[in-house]
Design an enzyme around this catalytic site. Structure first.
Site, PDB file in Angstrom:
ATOM      1  N   HIS A 269       0.840  -1.214   0.000  1.00 14.63           N
ATOM      2  CA  HIS A 269       0.000   0.000   0.000  1.00 14.63           C
ATOM      3  C   HIS A 269       0.874   1.264   0.000  1.00 14.63           C
ATOM      4  O   HIS A 269       0.716   2.144  -0.844  1.00 14.63           O
ATOM      5  CB  HIS A 269      -0.911  -0.029   1.236  1.00 14.63           C
ATOM      6  N   GLU A 270       1.818   1.314   0.929  1.00 15.51           N
ATOM      7  CA  GLU A 270       2.656   2.519   1.029  1.00 15.51           C
ATOM      8  C   GLU A 270       3.597   2.654  -0.167  1.00 15.51           C
ATOM      9  O   GLU A 270       3.897   3.762  -0.599  1.00 15.51           O
ATOM     10  CB  GLU A 270       3.447   2.531   2.348  1.00 15.51           C
ATOM     11  N   HIS A 273       1.738   4.520  -2.736  1.00 18.06           N
ATOM     12  CA  HIS A 273       1.807   5.978  -2.488  1.00 18.06           C
ATOM     13  C   HIS A 273       3.177   6.514  -2.902  1.00 18.06           C
ATOM     14  O   HIS A 273       3.298   7.572  -3.516  1.00 18.06           O
ATOM     15  CB  HIS A 273       1.621   6.276  -0.995  1.00 18.06           C
ATOM     16  N   GLU A 299      -4.719   7.936  -2.903  1.00 20.31           N
ATOM     17  CA  GLU A 299      -5.163   6.642  -2.379  1.00 20.31           C
ATOM     18  C   GLU A 299      -5.388   5.636  -3.518  1.00 20.31           C
ATOM     19  O   GLU A 299      -5.187   4.439  -3.339  1.00 20.31           O
ATOM     20  CB  GLU A 299      -6.421   6.832  -1.531  1.00 20.31           C
TER      21      GLU A 299
HETATM   22 MG    MG Z   1      -3.268   5.294   2.180  1.00 20.36          MG
END
Ligand code: MG
Length: 505
Positions: A269-270, A273, A299
Site C-alpha cells: 500500500h505505502e 503511495h 489513495e
Molecule cells: Mg493510504
C-alpha cells in the site's frame, strides 16, 4: 518599463521554492517524530515545528507574496503564460484564496482545540467512554461549520471541507456514488455469507521472524518499482508515506510475527503511495505540478498496488514460490489456489483498518453520512453511538459492544479532519476505474504481472497520472484516462467478478 514576463514568473517560482524548502523541512521533522525521535524530544520538536509552520504561513500570506501572486495572475488572465505556468498560478491562487478566507483567530482556535481533543479522545477511547469526548467533538463540528460558511459552498457545507482533501468534489455527486456502492454491497455481502464455499483464513497463520519479513517485503517493493536510491523503508506504529522531494520519499511499515500480511499488505500500500511521489516531475519541484492531485487520487495509487495487483492471482502466481521459499512453514503445504482465497477472505469486522476489500467502503459510507448529518444539522453529536451502532448492524450485520471499537475507533475527528474519510472510498473507485483502463491499454497486462514484469504498468501510471502533478483536476484526469468521470460501475464490476469466482456465487 514593464518587467519581462519570464523574470516575473522566475521570481514567482523562486518564492514558491522557498516555501517548499520549508515544507520539506517540516516533513522531515514530522517523519522523524514518528520514526526515530526519543520521547523526551517531543516538547522541543513541537516548538520547532510550530515556529516553522508559522514562518511558512507568514511567508505565504505576506503582502509581498500577495502582490507577486496578483501580478502573475494578471499575466495569466492576459494570456501571457503557457499552459503549465497557468496551471501553477491557478493552483497557488486556489490555495491562497482559501487561506485568506480563514481568519488567523479561527485557525489558532482550531489548532488549540484539536490538540486538546486528541488527548481527550485517546483517554475516552481507552476508557471506552464517548461522553468524555462529546464536548470536544461538538466544538470541533461548530468550528468546522464556521469554516465551511467562511469558505463558501453551493450544495452542502460539507463540500467546503471535502474541498481541502478532494479539490472541487461536490457532496451531492460524491453522495450519489457512495450510496450506489452501499446499495450494491449490502445485499452482495449477504450472498457471500450464504455461499457454500468456506474460505479458511487460518491457513495464513504461522511464525514469521521479522528479519525474514523485512527481506521479503524489500524484494517485493524493489520488484514493483520502488527506487531505494530515492527512498527508505522504516518502521512506525501507523504506516505512512511522506515525500520531501521526488528524490527522497519515505515509507514506513509495522510487523506482527504471527501475521505476515499485517506488514506485507501495508508495505505494498505505502509503496503505491511512494511510487506516485517518486514519479512526480522533479523539474517542477516547488510548484503544484510536482504535487499530487488529491487524497483520492493518491489513495488510488496505493490501492491499485495493494488490491488490484497485490491481492490478485497473477501477482501471486509470480511471488508465491518466493514466499514458499522464505516461509516453508506453513506455505510449502498450501496450494496457491487456497492461499489466494485465504488472502481474499471476506468477513465483516468492527474495525475499519482491519476490513477487507468487499466491506471496507461501508465503514467509510457510515462515517460520511454521520459527518454530513452533523454539519448540516440533522444529527447531534450526543446521539452518535446510537446512530453508529444502528448503521453497523444495518450495513455489516454486526453488534457494536463498546465505543472504543465503535464510534471512538478513528483518530480523524479529534484532529478536525472532517471531510477526509470519503477520499478513501474515492481512491478505491478510482483504482478500479484506472485499472480497467490500464488493462485495456496494456495488451497482456496480467500475463506480464504473472511473470513479475511490472514496468509497463508503472510506466502507464507514470505517464498518465504521476508526471502531471496538479496540471489536470481529478475529474479531468479521470475523463482523459477512462473516457468518463468517476462512477461506481467499475468498482462494482471488479468486486462482483472477483468474489463471484472465489465464493462461486
Ligand atoms: Mg493510504
Amino acid at each position: 518599463m514593464p518587467q519581462a514576463k519570464s523574470s516575473l514568473f522566475e521570481e514567482f517560482r523562486t518564492r514558491l521554492l522557498e516555501l517548499s524548502y520549508l515544507e520539506s523541512t517540516l516533513s522531515v521533522l514530522g517523519w522523524d517524530e514518528q520514526v526515530y525521535m526519543p520521547q523526551k524530544g517531543a516538547l522541543i520538536r513541537a516548538k520547532t515545528t510550530s515556529y516553522l509552520a508559522g514562518l511558512l504561513h507568514q511567508k505565504f500570506t505576506s503582502g509581498a507574496f500577495e502582490k507577486l501572486l496578483y501580478r502573475v495572475q494578471e499575466a495569466s488572465l492576459a494570456g501571457k503564460l503557457n499552459d503549465q505556468e497557468k496551471a501553477i498560478v491557478r493552483e497557488v491562487w486556489r490555495e491562497f484564496v482559501r487561506e485568506k478566507k480563514l481568519p488567523k483567530k479561527l485557525v489558532e482556535e482550531l489548532a488549540l482545540l484539536t490538540s486538546e481533543a486528541h488527548t481527550v479522545w485517546r483517554e475516552a477511547r481507552k476508557k471506552s467512554d464517548f461522553k468524555l469526548f462529546v464536548p470536544y467533538l461538538e466544538k470541533i463540528f461548530n468550528l468546522k461549520q464556521k469554516e465551511a460558511s467562511l469558505v463558501g459552498f453551493t450544495d452542502s457545507p460539507y463540500s467546503a471541507l471535502l474541498d481541502l482533501y478532494e479539490p472541487e468534489a461536490q457532496t451531492t455527486s460524491v453522495a450519489q456514488i457512495l450510496f450506489d456502492i452501499r446499495d450494491f454491497l449490502v445485499p452482495f455481502l449477504k450472498k457471500i455469507k450464504g455461499s457454500k464455499v468456506k474460505v479458511d483464513p487460518r491457513i495464513l497463520r504461522g511464525n514469521f521472524p521479522q528479519a525474514r519479513q523485512e527481506k521479503f517485503n524489500r524484494e517485493v517493493a524493489r520488484k514493483i518499482g520502488f527506487d531505494f536510491e530515492a527512498g527508505r523503508v522504516d518502521e512506525s506504529t501507523h504506516p505512512f508515506t511522506t515525500g520531501f522531494h521526488p528524490h527522497d520519499v519515505r515509507i514506513t511499515t509495522r510487523f506482527d510475527t504471527r501475521n505476515l500480511f499485517y506488514s506485507l499488505g501495508s508495505t505494498i500500500h505505502e509503496v503505491g503511495h511512494a511510487l506516485y511521489e517518486q514519479g512526480l516531475a522533479s523539474e517542477f519541484f516547488g510548484t503544484p505540478l510536482a504535487e499530487s492531485i488529491s487524497l483520492g487520487i493518491h489513495e488510488s495509487q496505493s490501492r491499485i498496488w495493494e488490491n488490484q495487483i497485490g491481492k490478485g492471482e497473477p501477482f501471486w502466481k509470480f511471488f508465491y514460490p518466493a514466499l514458499q521459499k522464505a516461509f516453508p512453514k506453513p506455505f510449502s503445504k498450501i496450494a496457491l489456489k487456497d492461499f489466494y482465497r485465504a488472502v481474499n477472505y471476506v468477513s465483516p469486522t468492527l474495525i475499519r483498518t482491519e476490513s477487507d476489500e468487499a466491506t471496507y467502503n461501508l465503514h467509510i459510507i457510515l462515517r460520511f453520512e454521520i459527518e454530513k448529518g452533523l454539519l448540516e444539522g440533522s444529527l447531534q453529536v450526543r446521539d452518535l453511538p446510537e446512530i453508529w451502532n444502528a448503521k453497523m448492524k444495518e450495513y455489516l450485520g454486526l453488534d457494536v459492544t463498546d465505543a472504543a471499537t465503535g464510534v471512538l475507533q478513528d483518530v480523524h475527528w479529534s484532529g478536525g479532519a472532517i471531510g477526509y474519510f470519503p477520499t478513501y472510498t474515492l481512491g478505491n473507485l478510482y483504482a478500479a476505474q484506472f485499472y480497467k483502463a490500464a488493462a485495456s491499454d496494456i495488451l497482456n497486462l496480467e500475463e506480464e504481472i504473472a511473470k513479475g514484469e511490472f514496468a509497463h504498468f508503472l510506466e502507464w501510471l507514470r505517464k498518465n497520472i504521476h508526471l502531471h502533478g496538479k496540471f489536470y483536476k481529478a475529474e479531468e484526469l479521470c475523463r482523459n484516462l477512462t473516457g468518463e468521470g468517476l462512477n461506481s460501475k467499475y468498482f462494482i464490476d471488479y468486486i462482483t467478478r472477483k468474489y463471484s469466482r472465489i465464493y462461486q456465487l
